[in-house]
Design an enzyme around this catalytic site. Sequence first.
Site, PDB file in Angstrom:
ATOM      1  N   GLU A 128       0.791  -1.266   0.013  1.00 32.66           N
ATOM      2  CA  GLU A 128       0.028   0.115   0.174  1.00 32.66           C
ATOM      3  C   GLU A 128       0.942   0.980  -0.053  1.00 32.66           C
ATOM      4  O   GLU A 128       1.234   1.842   1.160  1.00 32.66           O
ATOM      5  CB  GLU A 128      -0.852  -0.040   1.127  1.00 32.66           C
ATOM      6  CG  GLU A 128      -1.904   1.164   1.091  1.00 32.66           C
ATOM      7  CD  GLU A 128      -2.673   1.212   2.589  1.00 32.66           C
ATOM      8  OE1 GLU A 128      -3.817   1.932   2.808  1.00 32.66           O
ATOM      9  OE2 GLU A 128      -2.684  -0.023   3.384  1.00 32.66           O
ATOM     10  N   HIS A 140      -0.196   7.683   6.194  1.00 30.70           N
ATOM     11  CA  HIS A 140       1.347   7.285   5.353  1.00 30.70           C
ATOM     12  C   HIS A 140       2.319   8.323   5.468  1.00 30.70           C
ATOM     13  O   HIS A 140       1.982   9.574   5.235  1.00 30.70           O
ATOM     14  CB  HIS A 140       0.922   7.134   4.000  1.00 30.70           C
ATOM     15  CG  HIS A 140       0.267   5.622   3.876  1.00 30.70           C
ATOM     16  ND1 HIS A 140       0.890   4.596   3.029  1.00 30.70           N
ATOM     17  CD2 HIS A 140      -1.011   5.220   4.350  1.00 30.70           C
ATOM     18  CE1 HIS A 140      -0.058   3.835   3.090  1.00 30.70           C
ATOM     19  NE2 HIS A 140      -1.167   4.046   3.758  1.00 30.70           N
ATOM     20  N   HIS A 196      -5.731   5.792  -1.740  1.00 32.34           N
ATOM     21  CA  HIS A 196      -5.129   7.141  -1.354  1.00 32.34           C
ATOM     22  C   HIS A 196      -5.055   7.975  -2.519  1.00 32.34           C
ATOM     23  O   HIS A 196      -3.881   8.365  -2.861  1.00 32.34           O
ATOM     24  CB  HIS A 196      -3.648   6.795  -0.592  1.00 32.34           C
ATOM     25  CG  HIS A 196      -4.109   6.032   1.033  1.00 32.34           C
ATOM     26  ND1 HIS A 196      -3.885   6.986   1.867  1.00 32.34           N
ATOM     27  CD2 HIS A 196      -4.091   4.891   1.210  1.00 32.34           C
ATOM     28  CE1 HIS A 196      -4.011   6.078   2.740  1.00 32.34           C
ATOM     29  NE2 HIS A 196      -3.957   4.893   2.609  1.00 32.34           N
ATOM     30  N   ASN A 220     -12.446   5.986   2.352  1.00 31.56           N
ATOM     31  CA  ASN A 220     -11.312   6.361   3.188  1.00 31.56           C
ATOM     32  C   ASN A 220      -9.998   6.949   2.489  1.00 31.56           C
ATOM     33  O   ASN A 220      -9.622   6.052   1.612  1.00 31.56           O
ATOM     34  CB  ASN A 220     -10.869   5.402   4.463  1.00 31.56           C
ATOM     35  CG  ASN A 220     -11.972   5.315   5.562  1.00 31.56           C
ATOM     36  OD1 ASN A 220     -11.810   6.152   6.545  1.00 31.56           O
ATOM     37  ND2 ASN A 220     -13.026   4.535   5.078  1.00 31.56           N
ATOM     38  N   ARG A 228     -22.134  15.702  -8.909  1.00 31.64           N
ATOM     39  CA  ARG A 228     -21.558  16.054 -10.223  1.00 31.64           C
ATOM     40  C   ARG A 228     -20.178  15.371 -10.683  1.00 31.64           C
ATOM     41  O   ARG A 228     -19.981  15.603 -11.828  1.00 31.64           O
ATOM     42  CB  ARG A 228     -21.708  17.526 -10.445  1.00 31.64           C
ATOM     43  CG  ARG A 228     -23.268  18.327 -10.510  1.00 31.64           C
ATOM     44  CD  ARG A 228     -22.931  19.827 -11.053  1.00 31.64           C
ATOM     45  NE  ARG A 228     -24.415  20.468 -10.867  1.00 31.64           N
ATOM     46  CZ  ARG A 228     -24.683  20.904  -9.880  1.00 31.64           C
ATOM     47  NH1 ARG A 228     -24.005  21.284  -8.968  1.00 31.64           N
ATOM     48  NH2 ARG A 228     -25.999  21.601 -10.014  1.00 31.64           N
ATOM     49  N   HIS A 252     -14.427   3.591  10.600  1.00 29.75           N
ATOM     50  CA  HIS A 252     -14.128   4.195   9.350  1.00 29.75           C
ATOM     51  C   HIS A 252     -15.260   4.423   8.310  1.00 29.75           C
ATOM     52  O   HIS A 252     -15.432   5.415   7.517  1.00 29.75           O
ATOM     53  CB  HIS A 252     -13.394   2.850   8.584  1.00 29.75           C
ATOM     54  CG  HIS A 252     -11.768   2.825   8.952  1.00 29.75           C
ATOM     55  ND1 HIS A 252     -11.430   2.395  10.341  1.00 29.75           N
ATOM     56  CD2 HIS A 252     -10.608   3.124   8.600  1.00 29.75           C
ATOM     57  CE1 HIS A 252      -9.989   2.375  10.367  1.00 29.75           C
ATOM     58  NE2 HIS A 252      -9.562   2.932   9.501  1.00 29.75           N
ATOM     59  N   ASP A 274      -7.995  -3.746   7.377  1.00 24.29           N
ATOM     60  CA  ASP A 274      -6.829  -2.895   7.240  1.00 24.29           C
ATOM     61  C   ASP A 274      -6.423  -2.923   8.822  1.00 24.29           C
ATOM     62  O   ASP A 274      -6.061  -1.820   9.607  1.00 24.29           O
ATOM     63  CB  ASP A 274      -7.346  -1.347   7.234  1.00 24.29           C
ATOM     64  CG  ASP A 274      -6.240  -0.383   6.970  1.00 24.29           C
ATOM     65  OD1 ASP A 274      -5.233  -0.824   6.364  1.00 24.29           O
ATOM     66  OD2 ASP A 274      -6.674   0.768   7.082  1.00 24.29           O
ATOM     67  N   ALA A 309      -5.383   5.497  12.069  1.00 27.60           N
ATOM     68  CA  ALA A 309      -4.010   4.766  11.462  1.00 27.60           C
ATOM     69  C   ALA A 309      -4.371   3.268  11.636  1.00 27.60           C
ATOM     70  O   ALA A 309      -4.056   2.690  12.441  1.00 27.60           O
ATOM     71  CB  ALA A 309      -2.808   5.079  12.263  1.00 27.60           C
ATOM     72  N   GLY A 310      -5.271   2.701  10.485  1.00 24.42           N
ATOM     73  CA  GLY A 310      -5.628   1.290  10.261  1.00 24.42           C
ATOM     74  C   GLY A 310      -6.682   1.231  11.334  1.00 24.42           C
ATOM     75  O   GLY A 310      -7.235   2.077  11.550  1.00 24.42           O
TER      76      GLY A 310
END
Length: 384
Positions: A128, A140, A196, A220, A228, A252, A274, A309-310
Amino acid sequence: MAGIGAPRVLVDGALVGPAEVGVEQGRIIGVTEGPGGPDTIRLPHGVLTPGLIDIQLNGAFGHDFVAADATAWREVAAKLPSTGVTAFCPTFITGDLDTLTAALVRAAELRAKFALEPIARDLGVHLEGPFLSPARVGTHPPQYLREPTPELVDRLLLDDAVREALTLITLAPELPGALEAIRRIVATGIRVSAGHTDATAAEMSAAADAGATMVTHLFNAQRGLGHREPGVVGAALSDPRLTPGLIADLHHVVGPVCSLVLRVAGERTALVTDAMAAAGMPPGRYRLGDVDVTLVEGDVPRNLDGTIAGSALTLDLAVRNLIALGNPPARVLTCATRVPADALGRPDLGRLSPGTAADLVWWSDDWQILKTWVGGVVAYEANI
């Protein structure tokens, strides 16, 4: 081992039963309706399903896969069957590329080392990053983000040991060079997921044209749904070529939206955790790649600035969460078994049909894990 009979069995996306699952030499030989013969192991209640498959697992039980040695790696794989997981993709988040490639080489060695043990199957690494959008970085480390230049893609694809370790790569398809990178990656048999990413729906369609087949942790760290500009979310929900990953911890993605995803994307949805090292552990401080993460009771893991974070989710809890919301159990279970297997191109996993692996889970009537088999061998049994 002749077979296992249960009042209800998940077959082809439906709960049927009573039925018996025939097992021979670690493989399913067939499913027959009825209580089974004299040699059948009869489960007195509950549901028998294929083993769960988690294609985004950064770590668990106190260990992060990037840093895990052989003992820690095996410990995670040995404990996962207690959560119903019989196969998984160890997941590495963005970091220094030299560190990541060294970890990938080690991962390939460990995958081979434990391949024949009755523990959760290692399906290869889900990388990832580092080809992610600075606008959707999440937790990240931004200093390690890179564009997918041919030279950097070469570092993943031209080294045999590194390439063999990889099963799935998450990248942002709007980055310069990303579409060519997707084409090169999928040509080697490695799957690509968009994640991401600040991509538009048109850019997502171009990524699917190039060979991307998944969307990492829907909603996420990605462009949301607009009336639109459908964005990443709109593309994931509407494009039949894409399998969206859903973290159903109800943090999440909140409950009503999780149910909406299952109604709209249906059995294109792959449940993922995750999860990071905090999964299965008490509140405290843990590592996610190069990031310090804190888990507080009743919350999700967060980095020092409060960014999620996860997760500390387990896949059996994700199943219980979605069933408790009123979603059909057969659909939920399919999204944790057959769908992730298909997303990785593994028709030998995630279903109960002749020739597939005898990876099985016995659930109680209230959806707790009672027993798990990997290759027909008991890998976990609750104290009941």
